[in-house]
Every structure is written in structure tokens, then in C-alpha cells.
Design a protein around this motif. Sequence first.
Motif, mmCIF file in Angstrom:
data_model
loop_
_atom_site.group_PDB
_atom_site.id
_atom_site.type_symbol
_atom_site.label_atom_id
_atom_site.label_comp_id
_atom_site.label_asym_id
_atom_site.label_seq_id
_atom_site.Cartn_x
_atom_site.Cartn_y
_atom_site.Cartn_z
ATOM 1 N N LEU A 1 0.710 -1.256 0.006
ATOM 2 C CA LEU A 1 -0.140 -0.153 0.094
ATOM 3 C C LEU A 1 0.773 1.319 0.030
ATOM 4 O O LEU A 1 0.537 2.223 -0.679
ATOM 5 C CB LEU A 1 -0.825 -0.088 1.245
ATOM 6 N N GLU A 2 1.897 1.208 0.702
ATOM 7 C CA GLU A 2 2.893 2.321 0.985
ATOM 8 C C GLU A 2 3.571 2.471 -0.603
ATOM 9 O O GLU A 2 3.447 3.588 -1.108
ATOM 10 C CB GLU A 2 3.836 2.240 2.066
ATOM 11 N N VAL A 3 3.918 1.451 -1.018
ATOM 12 C CA VAL A 3 4.461 1.444 -2.534
ATOM 13 C C VAL A 3 3.636 2.053 -3.435
ATOM 14 O O VAL A 3 3.886 3.118 -4.493
ATOM 15 C CB VAL A 3 5.196 0.223 -2.860
ATOM 16 N N THR A 4 2.095 1.732 -3.346
ATOM 17 C CA THR A 4 1.182 2.058 -4.210
ATOM 18 C C THR A 4 1.052 3.568 -3.986
ATOM 19 O O THR A 4 0.789 4.436 -4.860
ATOM 20 C CB THR A 4 -0.019 1.140 -3.950
ATOM 21 N N LYS A 5 0.880 4.039 -2.904
ATOM 22 C CA LYS A 5 0.668 5.503 -2.437
ATOM 23 C C LYS A 5 1.847 6.288 -3.069
ATOM 24 O O LYS A 5 1.516 7.413 -3.958
ATOM 25 C CB LYS A 5 0.873 5.675 -1.095
ATOM 26 N N VAL A 6 3.123 5.778 -3.057
ATOM 27 C CA VAL A 6 4.033 6.440 -3.689
ATOM 28 C C VAL A 6 3.931 6.618 -5.056
ATOM 29 O O VAL A 6 4.167 7.645 -5.928
ATOM 30 C CB VAL A 6 5.476 6.001 -3.299
ATOM 31 N N ASP A 7 3.800 5.614 -5.851
ATOM 32 C CA ASP A 7 3.604 5.303 -7.202
ATOM 33 C C ASP A 7 2.272 5.962 -7.693
ATOM 34 O O ASP A 7 2.399 7.069 -8.857
ATOM 35 C CB ASP A 7 3.173 3.939 -7.856
ATOM 36 N N VAL A 8 1.267 6.272 -6.707
ATOM 37 C CA VAL A 8 0.188 6.963 -7.206
ATOM 38 C C VAL A 8 0.433 8.755 -7.043
ATOM 39 O O VAL A 8 0.195 9.451 -8.125
ATOM 40 C CB VAL A 8 -0.993 6.833 -6.141
#
Length: 606
Positions: free
Chosen positions: A273-280
Motif C-alpha cells: 500500500l505504501e509503495v502504491t501510494k508513492v506510485d500514485v
Amino acid sequence: MATKDPTAVERANLLNMAKLSIKGLIESALSFGRTLDSDYPPLQQFFVVMEHCLKHGLKVRKSFLSYNKTIWGPLELVEKLYPEAEEIGASVRDLPGLKTPLGRARAWLRLALMQKKMADYLRCLIIQRDLLSEFYEYHALMMEEEGAVIVGLLVGLNVIDANLCVKGEDLDSQVGVIDFSMYLKNEEEIGNKERNVQIAAILDQKNYVEELNRQLNSTVSSLHSRVDSLEKSNTKLIEELAIAKNNIIKLQEENHQLRSENKLILMKTQQHLEVTKVDVEAELQAYKHSRQGLDEMCNEARRQLRDESQLRQDVENELAVQVSMKHEIELAMKLLEKDIHEKQDTLIGLRQQLEEVKAINIEMYQKLQGSEDGLKEKNEIIARLEEKTNKITAAMRQLEQRLQQAEKAQMEAEDEDKKYLQECQSKSDSLQKQISQKEKQLVQLETDLKIEKEWRQTLQEDLQKEKDALSHLRNETQQIISLKKEFLNLQDENQQLKKIYHEQEQALQELGNKLSESKLKIEDIKEANKALQGLVWLKDKDATHCKLCEKEFSLSKRKHHCRNCGEIFCNACSDNELPLPSSPKPVRVCDSCHALLIQRCSSNLP
């Protein structure tokens, strides 16, 4: 040879034992000549024999820990069939020392013997065989003719007076074993025929003992087999318990593994989720350049989030299932432990029963050996008797010789007898006088005996009358109690009626006051009636409710006619007075007519 039914043999043996014990008890009690107490051996043996007779053919009732055979059930049934037996049942239940049903049954038998009604009570049971079938098998002694014979023999016990102390005795732990030595007696004075009959009876008793021994052996073998089966089932349960414990340990390990896996999945999802937040965030900056690519990436991220949330829910559901499985396994463990404890208790009870049966078997075997020793002693006594008969024949021959000598001496003694006869005649006259006097005394004693018998009969009749009076008094007390209840109810009703009476008196007083006022206004009403002859004047019977407020008329709420419209109203709705054209004086008018008249007066004013 046709084999006899073992149950029929048992019934016959028990009937013979009952005959012997009842006959021996009556004969010994009559020779004893006093009231019997609980330490009297023939009386104790009679109770033991009766206990065995009542136990024959009892149905086995399964309890929680063991199998139960008790004679208290059928004896307790006597209360319903014979109302006089309720006192015995109540007194037996009130005894403090009795804890087992067998002890209560023994106390019941002793109290019934003291009342001299044992035969009557047991006859009621034998007649109701439909009810007895709940407690006895079809081949039981109480269900067959032997039971009726024993009840008939028990009537003879009404001759005996017994005074037994039931309260202090330990009736629960007594061992009911028949002492055959009391009935294996042989006297030297009886003839050969009686001796043969007694030997046959002894042989029958020996057969009965052997039959009992065989039955006890069969019960011991059945108990052994039951113990073996229970031990096998116990071992199986222990193995199942061990398997269940292993399964629980495995499930606990799997539960720990699943929890650790769940934690790892949660960590991974959080990282993802953290990675996806950064990607987002990075893609949001690039969103200005390419909106279409960003939409696609957002959709993929949402899909991944949904998949991961579903995975998390699945893992939580599996955890809940595992927890419920663990609870169920723990409950199963507790139930298995309870079953093991219960079966261990039954094993202990069965072992105790085995030891008791072994002790009874040993006692029966010792008594059998004693009866065989008695047979040997009796054979020796018979041989001695034959030797004595030979000696008696030799003595008889000697006596014949002496007889011849005595005949010669008789001739000499006859002369002396003639002289002696004369003296005897004078003595016989005096003796006849004494006999006549004693005959007179005998007649007096017989009359006294008759008077005592009549007195005893009258006392018994008085006793019966007193019992009837007692029952009548009990019924009267019950009636008095019911009459007291009715009297209390009537007192309550009387108080309620007094309240109503006071209310009615108050209403009547108010009516009297109002009537005195109405007498003064009669003249006014007459004058008003002359003016109202053209109007329709309602009757008092037709009006039940006030026309305005629609409340029901009563003694306190009186009826009043409106002098304008002629309708009937209550006091509250017709408390206004106005002068009408027909009457110059003010007259009672209803509220509606009062309002109309005032409006007219105000409209007529300039």
C-alpha cells in the motif's frame, strides 16, 4: 428326562423356605409366650426370607452409575391401593437413619408385622398384577400362584405380638442371608418316616443352595464379562483421548502458523500500500501529461486493493473457523474426560459388587459344607439308634422274664390290694369332693375367659369406632378450613357492601336536601308547566343519559327538565335560571337554551 424350568424351581424353593420360616416363627413365638423383639433369631430369618421372596423376579433398573434392584417401589405402591398404609409410608420416610430404598423396605416390613396387616397389604399388591408388571418379570414369585400361597400363610402371623425398635437399627447395611441351620433340626424321638421326610427336605434345601450357587456363579461371570468390556471401552476412550490431544496440539500449531502467515500478509499488504501510494503520487504528477495512463493505473491499484482486502477477509474467516474448531475440540475433550471418570466410577461399583457376590458365594459354600457335615452326623445318629433298638429288644426279653416273676408276686399282692382298696375308697370319696370343687373353679375361670374375650371384642369395636370418628373429625376439620376461607371472603364482601351502603346513604342525604328545596319550588314548576303545555315534555323513564355531556344518570347525578325545550339534562348542564315568557319567575334552563335566550335578549336590545 424333561428339564425343569429353573424359575419354577426357585419359586418352589422360596415357597418351602417361607413355609418353614413362618411355621417355625409361630411355634417358637407361642412357646416363648412373650412379645417378640428385633433380636429374636426366628423373626430375623423370617424378614430375610420375605426379602428374598419380594426380590425374586424384580426388573433391573439402570441408574447413572450401576444397575439397581429394589423392593421399595412395589411396597410404596401399596399406599395408592390401601389407604390405611399411608401412615406406614409416611413414618418410614420420616425415619432419619434410612438412606437407601432397601432400608426403607425393611422398615416397612417390620412396621406392617407390628400392625398385623402384612397379609392385607401384600394381598392388595397381588390382586393388581397389571401394576406389578412394571416392577416384576412375568415369571416372578409375586406374579405367580406361589405369591398368593405365601400371602395366605402370612395371615397366621396375626397371632404374634411383636415390639420392634425400627428407629435405632442400621437397616441399610444388613446382609440378608438365609441361615439354613435353623431349619435343619433332627430330634431323636421321631420315627423313621419323619426322618426320611426331613432327609428329603434337607436334600431339597441342598439343591436350592446349589441352584443359588449356580446363579451366583453366572452373575459373577456376567459381571466379569461386563468389567472386561468396560475396561476395553476405557482403553479405547483413553486412546481416543490421546488422539484428540494430539489433534488439538496439531491444530494449535496450525493456528500459530496461520496467525504468523496472516501477520506476514498484513505486513506485505501495508508495504504494498505504501509503495502504491508513492506510485500514485508520482503518477499524479505525470497525470497532467497523460490522463489516460493515470486512469488505467488507478483502476489497477483499486483492483489490487480489492483483491488484497478480499484476501485479508478470507484469512480472518479462516482464523474464526479455526478458533471455533478449537472451542469444539476443547468441549469434546471435557466430555471425554467426564465419560472416563463416570466409567471409572462404574468400574469401582462393579468391583465392589463382585466382592460382595464372592463373599456371599463363600458363605453359601460354607453353609453347604455345614449341611453335608450335618447329614454325616445324622447318619451316625441313625446307626446309634439302631444299636439302641437292639439293646432295647434284649432288655424286653429280660423284662418278660421279670413279668413272669411279677405275676407270681401279683397273686400275693392281690390279697394286700383288697385291704388297700378299702382304704382307697375312703380316699377317693375325699378326692371326688376336691374334684367337684375344682370343676366349679374351672367353670368360673371359663366364664371369666369368655367375659375377657367379649371385653376384648368390645375394645376392638371401640377402637374401630374411634378410628372412624378420627376420620370423620379430619373431614370436619377440612370442611372448617374451607368454611373459614368462605367466611373471610364473605367478610371482604361485607366490607365492600358497607362502603357501598355509606356512599348510598350520603347520596340519599343529598337527595333529601334537594327534595326539601324542590318542595319549595313546586309551585314555580306548576306555573311553568301551564306555560309549557304546548311543548313536548320527555318522560323520566325514557332518558338514561344527559343530552349535552352524555353521562349516565345515577343517585348522585340526578335528572332535571329544561323548562324551555322540555329535554332532560344533568345538574351540571342545567344549573342556569332565566325568566321565560310563560313564567315571570326565573326557571331552570339547559346551557344551550340559556345561550340562545341570552342571544335573543341581546339582539332585541336597541
